[in-house]
Design a protein around this motif. Structure first.
Motif, mmCIF file in Angstrom:
data_model
loop_
_atom_site.group_PDB
_atom_site.id
_atom_site.type_symbol
_atom_site.label_atom_id
_atom_site.label_comp_id
_atom_site.label_asym_id
_atom_site.label_seq_id
_atom_site.Cartn_x
_atom_site.Cartn_y
_atom_site.Cartn_z
ATOM 1 N N UNK A 194 20.953 -26.105 -7.757
ATOM 2 C CA UNK A 194 22.077 -26.393 -6.874
ATOM 3 C C UNK A 194 22.927 -27.539 -7.396
ATOM 4 N N UNK A 195 24.147 -27.580 -6.914
ATOM 5 C CA UNK A 195 25.030 -28.712 -7.111
ATOM 6 C C UNK A 195 25.239 -29.382 -5.759
ATOM 7 N N UNK A 196 25.527 -30.696 -5.741
ATOM 8 C CA UNK A 196 25.806 -31.339 -4.452
ATOM 9 C C UNK A 196 26.884 -30.580 -3.691
ATOM 10 N N UNK A 197 26.636 -30.373 -2.417
ATOM 11 C CA UNK A 197 27.575 -29.623 -1.599
ATOM 12 C C UNK A 197 27.238 -28.151 -1.467
ATOM 13 N N UNK A 198 26.311 -27.647 -2.297
ATOM 14 C CA UNK A 198 25.887 -26.253 -2.157
ATOM 15 C C UNK A 198 25.149 -26.070 -0.833
ATOM 16 N N UNK A 199 24.951 -24.815 -0.478
ATOM 17 C CA UNK A 199 24.467 -24.489 0.862
ATOM 18 C C UNK A 199 22.990 -24.100 0.879
ATOM 19 N N UNK A 200 22.255 -24.696 1.821
ATOM 20 C CA UNK A 200 20.849 -24.378 2.059
ATOM 21 C C UNK A 200 20.715 -23.832 3.470
ATOM 22 N N UNK A 201 19.994 -22.728 3.619
ATOM 23 C CA UNK A 201 19.651 -22.190 4.930
ATOM 24 C C UNK A 201 18.136 -22.290 5.088
ATOM 25 N N UNK A 236 26.843 -17.557 6.940
ATOM 26 C CA UNK A 236 26.850 -18.849 6.252
ATOM 27 C C UNK A 236 26.999 -18.712 4.742
ATOM 28 N N UNK A 237 26.489 -17.623 4.185
ATOM 29 C CA UNK A 237 26.500 -17.369 2.741
ATOM 30 C C UNK A 237 25.858 -18.525 1.953
ATOM 31 N N UNK A 238 24.568 -18.767 2.173
ATOM 32 C CA UNK A 238 23.909 -19.890 1.497
ATOM 33 C C UNK A 238 23.699 -19.615 0.012
ATOM 34 N N UNK A 239 23.516 -20.710 -0.730
ATOM 35 C CA UNK A 239 23.145 -20.581 -2.140
ATOM 36 C C UNK A 239 21.642 -20.408 -2.300
ATOM 37 N N UNK A 240 20.885 -20.916 -1.331
ATOM 38 C CA UNK A 240 19.435 -20.773 -1.371
ATOM 39 C C UNK A 240 18.906 -20.690 0.057
ATOM 40 N N UNK A 241 17.942 -19.822 0.274
ATOM 41 C CA UNK A 241 17.245 -19.709 1.553
ATOM 42 C C UNK A 241 15.836 -20.237 1.361
ATOM 43 N N UNK A 242 15.416 -21.111 2.281
ATOM 44 C CA UNK A 242 14.090 -21.699 2.201
ATOM 45 C C UNK A 242 13.193 -21.064 3.269
ATOM 46 N N UNK A 243 12.059 -20.566 2.832
ATOM 47 C CA UNK A 243 11.020 -20.080 3.739
ATOM 48 C C UNK A 243 9.775 -20.926 3.525
ATOM 49 N N UNK A 244 8.753 -20.696 4.367
ATOM 50 C CA UNK A 244 7.550 -21.528 4.286
ATOM 51 C C UNK A 244 7.718 -22.725 5.206
ATOM 52 N N UNK A 278 19.416 -17.468 -3.749
ATOM 53 C CA UNK A 278 18.069 -17.659 -4.260
ATOM 54 C C UNK A 278 17.109 -17.817 -3.086
ATOM 55 N N UNK A 279 15.827 -17.652 -3.350
ATOM 56 C CA UNK A 279 14.810 -17.759 -2.302
ATOM 57 C C UNK A 279 13.716 -18.709 -2.764
ATOM 58 N N UNK A 280 13.548 -19.802 -2.030
ATOM 59 C CA UNK A 280 12.468 -20.760 -2.260
ATOM 60 C C UNK A 280 11.442 -20.618 -1.145
ATOM 61 N N UNK A 281 10.215 -20.282 -1.500
ATOM 62 C CA UNK A 281 9.118 -20.184 -0.537
ATOM 63 C C UNK A 281 8.224 -21.410 -0.695
ATOM 64 N N UNK A 282 8.160 -22.226 0.336
ATOM 65 C CA UNK A 282 7.357 -23.444 0.329
ATOM 66 C C UNK A 282 6.038 -23.161 1.037
ATOM 67 N N UNK A 283 4.957 -23.056 0.263
ATOM 68 C CA UNK A 283 3.650 -22.727 0.838
ATOM 69 C C UNK A 283 2.752 -23.960 0.936
ATOM 70 N N UNK A 284 3.369 -25.130 1.111
ATOM 71 C CA UNK A 284 2.610 -26.379 1.111
ATOM 72 C C UNK A 284 1.372 -26.317 2.001
ATOM 73 N N UNK A 285 1.523 -25.774 3.215
ATOM 74 C CA UNK A 285 0.410 -25.761 4.147
ATOM 75 C C UNK A 285 -0.603 -24.681 3.841
ATOM 76 N N UNK A 286 -0.170 -23.582 3.289
ATOM 77 C CA UNK A 286 -1.049 -22.415 3.153
ATOM 78 C C UNK A 286 -1.412 -22.131 1.702
ATOM 79 N N UNK A 287 -1.258 -23.118 0.820
ATOM 80 C CA UNK A 287 -1.531 -22.906 -0.599
ATOM 81 C C UNK A 287 -2.916 -22.309 -0.826
ATOM 82 N N UNK A 288 -3.920 -22.878 -0.168
ATOM 83 C CA UNK A 288 -5.285 -22.380 -0.345
ATOM 84 C C UNK A 288 -5.487 -21.004 0.257
#
Length: 415
Positions: A108-115, A164-172, A195-205
């Motif tokens: 991303x660049x500053x100002x890009x969109x996150x959902x 919204x047309x985000x640049x990246x969608x965050x799940x997890x 793009x799609x970022x899946x954050x599995x911090x809690x469920x990694x194991x």
């Protein structure tokens, strides 16, 4: 477990370290993001690798003397690759938040969109909260869970993304008790060219053990913590495909941090090795079964569970209906007095301050590590309900505390 060398230099710190071991031994750790690592992981994290600078990556360091640092980091990478089936793994992030930062900085660049999911609905600070760097550098909008069911509103997410047309969608998520349908979110991302970022911090194991579906190979990026449900060295991890590998590595180092914490990476290597053993799958399955038993017991006592139950390692309780005059902070404080340590937490549709919200979050990873089974968690659920029903009753607190002592003695932490 002694701290004789510390005591010889700094008895005040030694007292604090020994006090912390006693606190963990004598209380029920039910903060969903906490766990108890093995002695092997503790030893690795307290090793002489703490002395070693190793900027760069295995085989391409900016310092000499990295033979064993390279060996340990490559082991951590190889074991994580096997655990998760990822094409590319970076084990250097100091935390899950810095793993997320690496993805943002790389793509991303500053100002890009996150959902991302709203914090009060189970999201995380690093997904776009205004107090976090993400909320300060990027344009962030947030989706929600269905207020009636407590489940992710996938259709609402799709509609929001289209607008919204985000640049990246965050799940997890950090307080979502249900299994995530990664493919549905990936479909939304592809539909809006995000793009799609899946954050599995809690469920990694849970993902590593196959008791929760995996976003690896589905999402463009998968990040996580390496201590919560996986019991490895404290820190973060980023997984992606070869297309983004160089960008991610550069965003971690030198983009976001300098020398890796090699002692933590050693802990990751040991913990990942433990997670590759057959016993770990049993542990992960029991963690989920224990959470279900806990949730069912709390519900039987009239407590309202967000989404009505759990598919993973945590339960989220909304106190507003059953105990309208008791805040999450009140419950947390009374439970800690009784030896049960969990945290106050926001709930969907939160009407109070995040500093003293309307819910509590309880997890089972640490108790499962100690050997607690479903019957034990039903007992714990009974104890929690008793305290919440009478948070100011000293006799109840004392009685529950005695029961906690018995449970702890029957399931010692570090013998």
């Amino acid at each position: 477990m002694d701290h004789d060398h510390v005591r010889g230099v700094d008895p005040v710190v030694a007292d604090a370290l020994e006090g912390e071991i006693e606190r963990q031994q004598d209380t029920l750790s039910m903060i969903a993001s906490e766990n108890h690592v093995s002695r092997a992981v503790l030893d690795a994290q307290g090793s002489a690798l703490t002395n070693k600078y190793a900027e760069g990556y295995p085989g391409a360091r900016y310092y000499g003397g990295c033979r064993y640092a390279d060996e340990v980091e490559q082991l951590a990478i190889d074991r994580a690759t096997e655990l998760f089936g990822a094409e590319h793994v970076n084990v250097q992030p100091h935390s899950g938040t810095q793993a997320n930062q690496a993805v943002y900085f790389a793509m991303l660049e500053p100002g890009d969109k996150i959902l991302s999911l709203d914090l009060t609905h189970g999201g995380h600070l690093s997904h776009g909260h205004p107090a976090n760097f993400t909320g300060q550098l990027y344009e962030v909008e947030q989706y929600e869970v269905d207020p009636e069911t407590g489940y992710l509103d996938y259709d609402g997410l799709a509609d929001h993304a289209a607008e919204f047309e985000p640049d990246i969608i965050v799940s997890g998520y950090s307080a979502y008790p249900r299994e995530v349908e990664w493919e549905r979110i990936q479909d939304v991302a592809e539909e809006v060219d995000a793009l799609h970022l899946a954050d599995i911090a809690h469920i990694t194991g849970l993902v590593a053990a196959g008791v929760h579906s995996s976003p690896v190979g589905v999402a463009d990026f998968v990040t996580g913590s390496t201590h919560k449900t996986i019991r490895s060295g404290r820190g973060g991890i980023v997984m992606t495909n070869e297309e983004y590998a160089d960008d991610i590595d550069s965003a971690v180092f030198p983009g976001g941090q300098g020398g890796p914490l090699m002692h933590n990476i050693a802990g990751k290597a040991v913990g990942f090795g433990e997670a590759l053993e057959p016993e770990f799958e049993t542990y992960a399955e029991r963690t989920v079964a224990n959470a279900k038993a806990l949730g069912e017991t709390l519900a039987d006592h009239g407590l309202s569970l967000v989404s009505g139950g759990t598919d993973n390692h945590l339960v989220l309780v909304d106190l507003r209906e059953s105990h309208p005059d008791t805040t999450g902070g009140d419950a947390e404080e009374a439970l800690e007095d009784a030896g049960i340590v969990l945290n106050a937490n926001t709930v969907p549709g939160e009407t109070r301050s995040a500093f003293n919200p309307s819910g509590i979050r309880a997890g089972t990873p640490a108790l499962t590590t100690r050997g607690f089974d479903e019957d034990d968690l039903r007992t714990v659920g009974d104890l929690i309900a008793r305290v919440i029903d009478s948070p100011d009753d000293e006799d109840v607190i004392a009685d529950v505390s005695e029961s906690v002592d018995e449970l702890c003695a029957a399931n010692p932490l570090y013998e």
